[in-house]
Design a protein around this motif. Structure first.
Motif, mmCIF file in Angstrom:
data_model
loop_
_atom_site.group_PDB
_atom_site.id
_atom_site.type_symbol
_atom_site.label_atom_id
_atom_site.label_comp_id
_atom_site.label_asym_id
_atom_site.label_seq_id
_atom_site.Cartn_x
_atom_site.Cartn_y
_atom_site.Cartn_z
ATOM 1 N N GLY A 25 -34.218 -9.134 20.531
ATOM 2 C CA GLY A 25 -33.495 -9.425 21.765
ATOM 3 C C GLY A 25 -34.184 -10.391 22.710
ATOM 4 O O GLY A 25 -33.783 -10.552 23.863
ATOM 5 N N LYS A 28 -34.423 -15.386 20.147
ATOM 6 C CA LYS A 28 -34.747 -16.275 19.022
ATOM 7 C C LYS A 28 -33.500 -16.977 18.472
ATOM 8 O O LYS A 28 -33.483 -18.191 18.293
ATOM 9 C CB LYS A 28 -35.421 -15.472 17.885
ATOM 10 C CG LYS A 28 -36.706 -14.775 18.295
ATOM 11 C CD LYS A 28 -37.288 -13.957 17.159
ATOM 12 C CE LYS A 28 -36.437 -12.801 16.708
ATOM 13 N NZ LYS A 28 -36.216 -11.756 17.733
ATOM 14 N N THR A 29 -32.458 -16.174 18.209
ATOM 15 C CA THR A 29 -31.237 -16.752 17.629
ATOM 16 C C THR A 29 -30.609 -17.756 18.592
ATOM 17 O O THR A 29 -30.235 -18.867 18.197
ATOM 18 C CB THR A 29 -30.232 -15.621 17.296
ATOM 19 O OG1 THR A 29 -30.864 -14.729 16.377
ATOM 20 C CG2 THR A 29 -28.959 -16.157 16.688
ATOM 21 N N THR A 30 -30.539 -17.357 19.862
ATOM 22 C CA THR A 30 -29.946 -18.239 20.877
ATOM 23 C C THR A 30 -30.717 -19.562 20.916
ATOM 24 O O THR A 30 -30.124 -20.639 20.939
ATOM 25 C CB THR A 30 -30.028 -17.560 22.266
ATOM 26 O OG1 THR A 30 -29.489 -16.248 22.144
ATOM 27 C CG2 THR A 30 -29.285 -18.334 23.321
ATOM 28 N N ALA A 64 -28.737 -9.654 29.622
ATOM 29 C CA ALA A 64 -27.360 -9.987 29.254
ATOM 30 C C ALA A 64 -26.451 -8.762 29.378
ATOM 31 O O ALA A 64 -25.386 -8.829 29.990
ATOM 32 C CB ALA A 64 -27.321 -10.546 27.835
ATOM 33 N N MET A 75 -40.213 -9.838 18.546
ATOM 34 C CA MET A 75 -39.543 -8.788 19.329
ATOM 35 C C MET A 75 -38.020 -8.985 19.259
ATOM 36 O O MET A 75 -37.547 -10.120 19.286
ATOM 37 C CB MET A 75 -40.017 -8.884 20.779
ATOM 38 C CG MET A 75 -39.472 -7.774 21.654
ATOM 39 S SD MET A 75 -39.826 -8.060 23.382
ATOM 40 C CE MET A 75 -41.460 -7.393 23.514
ATOM 41 N N TYR A 102 -25.044 -14.225 34.351
ATOM 42 C CA TYR A 102 -24.282 -13.191 33.634
ATOM 43 C C TYR A 102 -23.518 -12.268 34.581
ATOM 44 O O TYR A 102 -22.477 -11.735 34.222
ATOM 45 C CB TYR A 102 -25.213 -12.361 32.740
ATOM 46 C CG TYR A 102 -25.436 -12.952 31.370
ATOM 47 C CD1 TYR A 102 -26.297 -14.027 31.184
ATOM 48 C CD2 TYR A 102 -24.794 -12.439 30.241
ATOM 49 C CE1 TYR A 102 -26.512 -14.574 29.929
ATOM 50 C CE2 TYR A 102 -25.007 -12.981 28.986
ATOM 51 C CZ TYR A 102 -25.861 -14.049 28.834
ATOM 52 O OH TYR A 102 -26.074 -14.590 27.582
ATOM 53 N N PRO A 153 -34.222 -10.882 27.465
ATOM 54 C CA PRO A 153 -32.871 -11.434 27.558
ATOM 55 C C PRO A 153 -31.749 -10.475 27.166
ATOM 56 O O PRO A 153 -30.712 -10.441 27.827
ATOM 57 C CB PRO A 153 -32.920 -12.649 26.630
ATOM 58 C CG PRO A 153 -34.330 -13.103 26.731
ATOM 59 C CD PRO A 153 -35.143 -11.831 26.818
ATOM 60 N N VAL A 154 -31.954 -9.687 26.093
ATOM 61 C CA VAL A 154 -30.846 -8.804 25.686
ATOM 62 C C VAL A 154 -30.538 -7.788 26.782
ATOM 63 O O VAL A 154 -29.371 -7.469 27.047
ATOM 64 C CB VAL A 154 -31.117 -8.126 24.316
ATOM 65 C CG1 VAL A 154 -32.229 -7.110 24.384
ATOM 66 C CG2 VAL A 154 -29.859 -7.498 23.768
ATOM 67 N N MET A 172 -30.946 -16.159 34.879
ATOM 68 C CA MET A 172 -30.059 -15.679 33.812
ATOM 69 C C MET A 172 -29.202 -14.522 34.317
ATOM 70 O O MET A 172 -28.008 -14.446 34.039
ATOM 71 C CB MET A 172 -30.912 -15.250 32.603
ATOM 72 C CG MET A 172 -30.077 -14.787 31.429
ATOM 73 S SD MET A 172 -31.079 -14.376 29.991
ATOM 74 C CE MET A 172 -29.889 -13.355 29.111
HETATM 75 N N1 LIG Z 1 -31.945 -18.494 27.141
HETATM 76 C C1 LIG Z 1 -30.906 -17.645 27.204
HETATM 77 N N2 LIG Z 1 -29.908 -17.839 28.100
HETATM 78 C C2 LIG Z 1 -28.862 -16.994 28.166
HETATM 79 N N3 LIG Z 1 -28.707 -15.912 27.386
HETATM 80 C C3 LIG Z 1 -29.667 -15.669 26.478
HETATM 81 C C4 LIG Z 1 -30.823 -16.507 26.347
HETATM 82 N N4 LIG Z 1 -31.621 -16.002 25.381
HETATM 83 C C5 LIG Z 1 -30.987 -14.912 24.934
HETATM 84 N N5 LIG Z 1 -29.819 -14.702 25.568
HETATM 85 C C6 LIG Z 1 -28.885 -13.593 25.347
HETATM 86 O O1 LIG Z 1 -29.684 -12.441 25.060
HETATM 87 C C7 LIG Z 1 -29.146 -11.703 23.968
HETATM 88 C C8 LIG Z 1 -30.189 -11.571 22.872
HETATM 89 O O2 LIG Z 1 -30.522 -12.869 22.374
HETATM 90 P P1 LIG Z 1 -30.718 -13.185 20.823
HETATM 91 O O3 LIG Z 1 -29.644 -12.544 20.001
HETATM 92 O O4 LIG Z 1 -30.893 -14.648 20.717
HETATM 93 O O5 LIG Z 1 -32.097 -12.435 20.556
HETATM 94 P P2 LIG Z 1 -32.928 -12.326 19.194
HETATM 95 O O6 LIG Z 1 -34.351 -12.545 19.559
HETATM 96 O O7 LIG Z 1 -32.331 -13.218 18.168
HETATM 97 O O8 LIG Z 1 -32.723 -10.804 18.803
HETATM 98 P P3 LIG Z 1 -32.830 -10.110 17.344
HETATM 99 O O9 LIG Z 1 -34.295 -10.019 16.997
HETATM 100 O O10 LIG Z 1 -32.182 -8.786 17.558
HETATM 101 O O11 LIG Z 1 -32.065 -10.970 16.369
HETATM 102 C C9 LIG Z 1 -27.868 -12.439 23.547
HETATM 103 O O12 LIG Z 1 -26.792 -11.776 24.173
HETATM 104 C C10 LIG Z 1 -28.023 -13.835 24.102
HETATM 105 O O13 LIG Z 1 -26.769 -14.389 24.416
#
Ligand SMILES: Nc1ncnc2c1ncn2[C@@H]1O[C@H](COP(=O)(O)OP(=O)(O)OP(=O)(O)O)[C@@H](O)[C@H]1O
Ligand SMILES: [Mg+2]
Length: 203
Positions: free
Chosen positions: A3, A6-8, A172, A1, A142, A168-169, A138
């Motif tokens: 946002g 995953k990246t964080t 945030a 999914m 924020y 999370p997205v 969270m």
């Molecule tokens: N554990 C966390 N604590 C604080 N902020 C978080 C956390 N996890 C995610 N976020 C925030 O939520 C937002 C989305 O996170 P992230 O980019 O890691 O999602 P993703 O799963 O990689 O999305 P995509 O599939 O679009 O790449 C970012 O702004 C990130 O800073």
């Protein structure tokens, strides 16, 4: 999914594993849409001190393969691998299969569950949406909501946080937009109501 964090998460995991000394190198690269083999090879080669810009993709792949299997502890993070053709070709990049990894480990993130069947992975972990309590933690961070914030801010903040459904997205973006707006807390109701209204789509 998208946002879900995953990246964080993988960046944080990579940072901790590097700091703890469990890996000599932690290398991060984003894959996204059409995988750019040369770019991914460069992203991996750079931190390892390999310089082979002028060579062909297949020569680079061979060089990378032998560097990644020389016994050094290396963590490769491939972020955002997509489930679409052309699929990411590990061999073409020079990433060894997990049977040959030795001390090199590969961490892949993807939005797609189907990828689990298509890429030969040792282990898979599915990220879940945040619990209501974690969402609130969270959200507070924020939106800069603290224990001494007014009761009104806390009650309305909790309602809005709940509407983010643990994503999370959403937390945030929405919580950040409310940061510094605690004197206008009555307007938060407008935000809340606007989400609850059905949206009509017209062409
Ligand atoms: N554990 C966390 N604590 C604080 N902020 C978080 C956390 N996890 C995610 N976020 C925030 O939520 C937002 C989305 O996170 P992230 O980019 O890691 O999602 P993703 O799963 O990689 O999305 P995509 O599939 O679009 O790449 C970012 O702004 C990130 O800073
Ligand atoms: Mg991401």
């Amino acid at each position: 999914m998208g946002g879900i964090g995953k990246t964080t998460l993988v960046k944080e995991v990579g940072k901790e594993l590097k700091e703890s000394g469990q890996f000599a190198h932690v290398i991060y690269t984003t894959v996204s849409f059409t995988p750019d083999i040369k770019k991914i090879q460069d992203d991996i080669a750079g931190p390892l001190g390999l310089k082979f810009w002028e060579y062909t993709e297949s020569y680079r792949a061979k060089k990378l393969w032998s560097r990644l299997t020389n016994g050094e502890k290396i963590l490769l993070i491939l972020d955002d691998v997509r489930d679409q053709e052309p699929l990411l070709d590990f061999d073409a990049i020079g990433i060894p299969n997990w049977e040959y990894h030795k001390d090199c480990r590969v961490l892949v993130t993807t939005r797609s569950k189907q990828m689990f069947n298509k890429v030969n992975m040792d282990k898979t972990i599915e990220l879940k949406l945040l619990s209501e309590e974690d969402t609130w933690i969270m959200f507070q961070s924020y939106a800069d909501i603290i224990n001494s914030s007014s009761n009104n801010v806390i009650v309305k903040g909790r309602k809005i946080a709940k509407e983010c459904k643990g994503l999370p997205v959403a937390i945030a973006v929405i919580a950040h937009s409310l940061k510094g707006q605690q004197h206008h807390v009555d307007e938060w109701d407008v935000t809340l109501k606007s989400w609850k209204k059905p949206v009509s789509m017209q062409s």
